[in-house]
Write an enzyme that holds these catalytic residues in place. Sequence first.
Site, short mmCIF file in Angstrom:
data_model
loop_
_atom_site.label_atom_id
_atom_site.label_comp_id
_atom_site.label_asym_id
_atom_site.label_seq_id
_atom_site.Cartn_x
_atom_site.Cartn_y
_atom_site.Cartn_z
N GLY A 52 18.14 10.42 -18.10
CA GLY A 52 17.37 10.07 -19.26
C GLY A 52 18.27 9.41 -20.32
O GLY A 52 19.53 9.41 -20.34
N GLN A 57 20.76 5.77 -28.35
CA GLN A 57 22.06 5.98 -27.61
C GLN A 57 22.86 4.78 -27.13
O GLN A 57 23.77 4.54 -26.92
CB GLN A 57 21.99 6.88 -26.46
CG GLN A 57 21.57 8.16 -26.79
CD GLN A 57 21.13 9.29 -25.29
OE1 GLN A 57 20.35 9.02 -24.75
NE2 GLN A 57 22.32 9.54 -24.76
N CYS A 97 24.77 15.44 -21.90
CA CYS A 97 24.24 14.40 -22.80
C CYS A 97 25.28 13.19 -22.41
O CYS A 97 26.54 13.11 -22.68
CB CYS A 97 24.07 14.52 -24.24
SG CYS A 97 23.53 13.12 -25.11
N LEU A 98 24.77 11.87 -22.07
CA LEU A 98 25.78 10.75 -21.95
C LEU A 98 26.49 10.26 -23.32
O LEU A 98 27.38 9.72 -23.14
CB LEU A 98 24.93 9.64 -21.45
CG LEU A 98 24.18 9.44 -20.04
CD1 LEU A 98 23.22 8.47 -19.87
CD2 LEU A 98 25.28 9.72 -18.91
N HIS A 139 14.70 16.94 -24.28
CA HIS A 139 16.07 16.49 -24.77
C HIS A 139 16.14 14.92 -25.32
O HIS A 139 16.72 14.58 -26.42
CB HIS A 139 17.07 16.53 -23.44
CG HIS A 139 18.52 15.94 -23.96
ND1 HIS A 139 19.63 16.72 -23.77
CD2 HIS A 139 18.96 14.59 -24.12
CE1 HIS A 139 20.72 15.86 -23.94
NE2 HIS A 139 20.43 14.79 -24.10
N GLU A 140 15.37 14.15 -24.67
CA GLU A 140 15.28 12.70 -25.06
C GLU A 140 14.54 12.48 -26.22
O GLU A 140 14.74 11.84 -27.34
CB GLU A 140 14.58 11.89 -23.81
CG GLU A 140 15.34 11.71 -22.37
CD GLU A 140 16.89 11.46 -22.81
OE1 GLU A 140 17.32 10.79 -23.81
OE2 GLU A 140 17.91 12.04 -22.15
N HIS A 143 16.66 13.16 -29.44
CA HIS A 143 17.60 12.08 -29.69
C HIS A 143 16.62 11.36 -30.74
O HIS A 143 17.11 10.58 -31.67
CB HIS A 143 17.68 11.28 -28.49
CG HIS A 143 19.10 11.72 -27.68
ND1 HIS A 143 20.26 11.74 -28.46
CD2 HIS A 143 18.93 11.92 -26.57
CE1 HIS A 143 20.99 12.14 -27.41
NE2 HIS A 143 20.21 12.21 -26.35
NI NI Z 1 21.35 12.99 -24.38
#
Ligand code: NI
Length: 173
Positions: A52, A57, A97-98, A139-140, A143
């Site tokens: 995701g 991000q 998380c990226l 999670h997304e 953000h």
């Molecule tokens: Ni994330």
Amino acid sequence: MADATPMSVREVRYLGDPVLREVCREVEAVDEEIRSLVDDLIETMYEQDGIGLAAPQIGIPLRVFVYDVRDEDVEPGVLVNPRIVDATGTQREVEGCLSIPGLEEVVERMDRVVIEGLDRDGAPVRLEAEGLLSRCLQHENDHLDGVLFIDRVSPLKRRMLLKKWSKTEGSRR
Ligand code: NI
């Protein structure tokens, strides 16, 4: 395809970048600009091998994210202006998380969610999700409110995660 804007991989923002802490703005119209943003999110998500990716991000504080939990029974997708309208149960699984590479921790989430929003064409969508997809959507969605998974663990665990993060800071810059 000469007229199409080429998809491009964008730079992923890391913890410490203020854009990750912004409360993102609603998208007013799902136009070509938003579709181009969606394409870049998808391209960047796959390049980073993520499940995701949310617009902040890649430095764009708008309420848009993409997801693909790599399950043949679950269609990958996009949500614009998403809203969780129902949530039940709890689940606890390891999450990463990226934007905080190298860090993982068990996070408690709602088990099942119903989420509504718009798709890539601006059409309304309603998704019911459980398990990994549900976790990913939550999670997304976080953000878009400037919330990261490290905010959802105990203060002690957060301190340990941040300590680990600061130790590896030099290798990222
Ligand atoms: Ni994330």
